[in-house]
Enzyme design. Structure first.
Site: not given
Ligand code: 13P
Length: 250
Positions: A9, A11, A95, A97, A167, A173, A212
């Protein structure tokens, strides 16, 4: 037997130039990954580039969100059907976010999931709890509710045409990965909840872990019985790291 799947992803990252060099090195080395599926979800504006560079490779691609509407006066939105013009296979839905920064409710997420499936895209449905919800012992309630919103709208059988990604929000992150056992516990909970309604669907649905994941912790996470791969954020922007993660999924 479930195949493993690793999805990057990206982002809100990338540029035409950076994508090109990242995808060039992935394409060169991805053949070493024969026993896991691989995908990348990129920003909308790069989907043409994805389809040009990834066509004919073993890497599938897709987007990171869609509208819950078909078309019309929805400025800034992108319809599920539009992704088909770029041969997308996947779309990330719900997601954290999007849930937390843009207020996407369980109901809206379920409507987006339905739109994705209505055009034949595979939704990668994200579920997961906030830190305070985990600390309050609410993880299973939260994840259960997020899942039920989908099942109530689309039915249990719809999950056989989808991917689930657990997640935990506190692990995204932050560099603070869930332990393999913490992740396994929630994955098993998800699978059991589905199994209560349809054992076959539960057995076959891929449940990815995200939060992560990196080249050093992937193998341990993926060795757990109910973890079928990963949804990878930051580490998917580095070709070598992403390849190491893909290899760990085999
Ligand atoms: P990270 O791997 O940067 O922690 O992000 C995970 C994520 O949100 C994947 O959709």
């Amino acid at each position: 037997m479930r195949q493993s799947l690793v999805v990057g992803n990206w982002k809100m990252n990338g540029s035409i130039q950076r994508n090109q060099s990242l995808l060039d090195s992935l394409k060169e080395n991805i053949k070493s990954v024969q026993h896991a599926q691989v995908g990348i979800c990129a920003p909308f504006v790069y989907l043409r580039q994805m389809s040009e560079l990834l066509k004919g490779t073993q890497i599938g691609w897709g987007a990171q969100n869609i509208s819950h509407k078909d078309s019309g006066a929805f400025t800034g939105e992108v319809a599920a059907s539009m992704l088909l013009d770029f041969d997308c296979k996947y779309v990330i839905i719900g997601h954290s976010e999007c849930r937390n920064l843009y207020g996407e409710s369980d109901q809206l997420v379920a409507e987006k999931y339905a739109k994705a499936q209505s055009v034949g895209l595979i939704p990668i449905l994200c579920v997961g709890e906030l830190l305070e919800q985990r600390e309050a012992g609410e993880t299973e309630n939260v994840v259960g509710q997020q899942l039920d919103a989908i099942i109530n709208l689309q039915g249990i059988a719809s999950l056989s045409q989808s991917v689930i990604a657990y997640e935990p929000v506190w692990a995204i992150g932050t560099g603070k990965t869930a332990t393999p056992q913490q992740a396994q516990d929630v994955h098993a909970f998800i699978r059991q909840r589905i199994a209560k309604q349809n054992a076959g669907v539960a057995e076959n649905v891929q449940i990815l872990y995200g939060g992560s994941v990196n080249g050093s912790n992937a193998a341990q996470l993926f060795s757990m019985p109910d973890i079928d791969g990963g949804l990878i954020g930051g580490a998917s922007l580095k070709a070598n790291e992403f390849l190491t993660i893909c290899q760990a999924a085999q």
